[in-house]
Design a protein around this motif. Structure first.
Motif, PDB file in Angstrom:
ATOM      1  N   TYR A 204       0.847  -1.180   0.000  1.00 23.23           N
ATOM      2  CA  TYR A 204       0.000   0.000   0.000  1.00 23.23           C
ATOM      3  C   TYR A 204       0.885   1.232   0.000  1.00 23.23           C
ATOM      4  N   LEU A 226      -5.459  -9.249   8.503  1.00 23.86           N
ATOM      5  CA  LEU A 226      -5.591  -7.865   8.082  1.00 23.86           C
ATOM      6  C   LEU A 226      -4.666  -6.972   8.900  1.00 23.86           C
ATOM      7  N   TRP A 228      -3.594  -3.394  10.588  1.00 20.45           N
ATOM      8  CA  TRP A 228      -4.173  -2.175  11.148  1.00 20.45           C
ATOM      9  C   TRP A 228      -3.036  -1.178  11.350  1.00 20.45           C
ATOM     10  N   HIS A 238      -6.186   2.792   9.617  1.00 16.44           N
ATOM     11  CA  HIS A 238      -6.588   2.156   8.368  1.00 16.44           C
ATOM     12  C   HIS A 238      -6.365   0.654   8.454  1.00 16.44           C
ATOM     13  N   CYS A 239      -7.365  -0.103   8.071  1.00 14.83           N
ATOM     14  CA  CYS A 239      -7.283  -1.564   8.023  1.00 14.83           C
ATOM     15  C   CYS A 239      -7.040  -1.979   6.574  1.00 14.83           C
ATOM     16  N   ILE A 240      -5.863  -2.538   6.313  1.00 21.53           N
ATOM     17  CA  ILE A 240      -5.441  -2.867   4.953  1.00 21.53           C
ATOM     18  C   ILE A 240      -5.446  -4.373   4.760  1.00 21.53           C
ATOM     19  N   ASN A 241      -6.041  -4.813   3.681  1.00 17.77           N
ATOM     20  CA  ASN A 241      -6.062  -6.230   3.316  1.00 17.77           C
ATOM     21  C   ASN A 241      -4.847  -6.524   2.447  1.00 17.77           C
ATOM     22  N   THR A 244      -5.819  -7.897  -1.204  1.00 16.52           N
ATOM     23  CA  THR A 244      -6.359  -6.971  -2.199  1.00 16.52           C
ATOM     24  C   THR A 244      -5.559  -5.685  -2.300  1.00 16.52           C
ATOM     25  N   GLN A 246      -5.923  -3.106  -0.491  1.00 16.84           N
ATOM     26  CA  GLN A 246      -6.869  -2.018  -0.368  1.00 16.84           C
ATOM     27  C   GLN A 246      -7.234  -1.789   1.100  1.00 16.84           C
ATOM     28  N   GLU A 248      -9.824  -1.696   3.792  1.00 18.46           N
ATOM     29  CA  GLU A 248     -11.148  -2.279   3.966  1.00 18.46           C
ATOM     30  C   GLU A 248     -12.003  -1.505   4.965  1.00 18.46           C
ATOM     31  N   ARG A 249     -11.332  -0.926   5.969  1.00 20.66           N
ATOM     32  CA  ARG A 249     -12.048  -0.184   7.006  1.00 20.66           C
ATOM     33  C   ARG A 249     -11.161   0.940   7.499  1.00 20.66           C
ATOM     34  N   GLU A 250     -11.788   1.926   8.136  1.00 17.53           N
ATOM     35  CA  GLU A 250     -11.028   2.959   8.811  1.00 17.53           C
ATOM     36  C   GLU A 250     -11.792   3.398  10.052  1.00 17.53           C
TER      37      GLU A 250
END
Length: 314
Positions: A204, A226, A228, A238-241, A244, A246, A248-250
């Motif tokens: 990312y 995931l 964090w 930010h929660c990054i997968n 992907t 990307q 996914e959550r924040e």
């Protein structure tokens, strides 16, 4: 994001909070205030807070020593040291400690920054040059080190600018790392048993994703794999997968400059977040009275693995 997610401040502010470590044995959160050279202990069940001041240099990380009651590995400038906190429920000042490793001998302006133990109890800890933020950078002066069980020290990654965020996948095949000055969350293939990393790649990129000039700082991983990430300047986790690549959550917090994260609580489903007052103007501090505090996020529907204590013979 569900309506059950809750963010609450759980400690008073410090100048530069960093390096959170949850001790499952004690049910306590340890973290540091770097330039005030303090190790803090927050015990949620009793709502108590205590502090250990360590003389000698910036203190950027704290990890309990496995099998050694009231002993902790801390960084003191460019040294890794073992200190004794005779009663962690009470404040104290430490003036003597045992140095177990010293690094970067020709770079007096360097200091340790982030550090964390892997599932073997080996401490991975990185250094950085004398710098404030990526724009005021003395690049490539640091290294990422591994402190072995026998107190040997080895370089895992050279030419690091601001060593930060470390995590491992549950199968130990992937190592995640942040060099803050690169504005990237990165991954490596990991030969865990032999402590070797390879095949560096970007997961990312904050520049490409429009988050510049904000940057990634501390990081942890959950049981679903995931990541964090405390995104400094955004006021968000930010929660990054990694699959992907990307977000996914924040989660939004009431402080702009977030520094690090770790899982804690009895079920390891509470996300503790450190923050700082650094780089905030007087006007910003008035708008953000909680800056520098530790926050607890609950209701995320995620949990982490236990933090590992340091296993080192000295």
């Amino acid at each position: 994001m569900t309506d059950q997610v809750r963010v609450e401040r759980v400690t008073d502010p410090v100048d530069l909070g960093e390096g959170p470590h949850w001790s499952s044995n004690e049910g306590a959160l340890y973290y540091v205030d770097i330039f005030n050279q303090n190790v803090h202990r927050y015990h949620p069940a009793s709502s108590t807070h205590s502090r250990m001041h360590v003389e000698g240099g910036p203190v950027t990380l704290v990890v309990p020593c496995m099998g050694r009651k009231d002993s902790f590995v801390v960084s003191v400038g460019r040294d890794l040291a073992v200190v004794t906190w005779n009663d962690p429920t009470k404040d104290c000042v430490v003036t003597q400690y045992t140095t177990v490793a010293s690094v970067d001998p020709t770079r007096e302006g360097n200091r340790f920054n982030d550090g964390k133990c892997d599932d073997f109890g080996r401490l991975w800890a990185g250094t950085m040059g004398k710098t404030d933020v990526p724009e005021n950078l003395r690049p490539d002066l640091g290294n990422l080190f591994l402190l072995g069980h026998d107190a040997s020290i080895s370089v895992m990654l050279a030419k690091v600018s601001i060593s930060n965020g470390l995590a491992w996948s549950a199968d130990h095949k992937t190592f995640y790392f942040i060099d803050t000055a690169a504005y990237k969350v990165e991954a490596f293939d990991c030969d865990f048993e032999n402590a070797k990393i390879s095949n560096r790649r970007t997961l990312y990129d904050y520049r490409k994703e429009g988050l510049y000039p904000h940057f990634p700082d501390g990081m942890t991983i959950d049981t679903d794999g995931l990541l964090w990430v405390a995104s400094f300047g955004t006021g968000k986790i930010h929660c990054i997968n990694p699959s992907t690549r990307q977000v996914e959550r924040e989660v939004k917090l009431p402080a702009s400059n977030l520094t690090s994260v770790c899982w804690g609580g009895p079920n390891l489903d509470q996300l503790f977040v450190t923050s700082t007052t650094k780089n905030l103007s007087k006007e910003q501090l008035m708008r953000e009275p909680d800056a520098g505090a530790v926050f607890r996020i609950t209701g995320l529907g995620a949990r982490g693995r236990p933090s590992r204590d340091c296993e080192v013979n000295f």
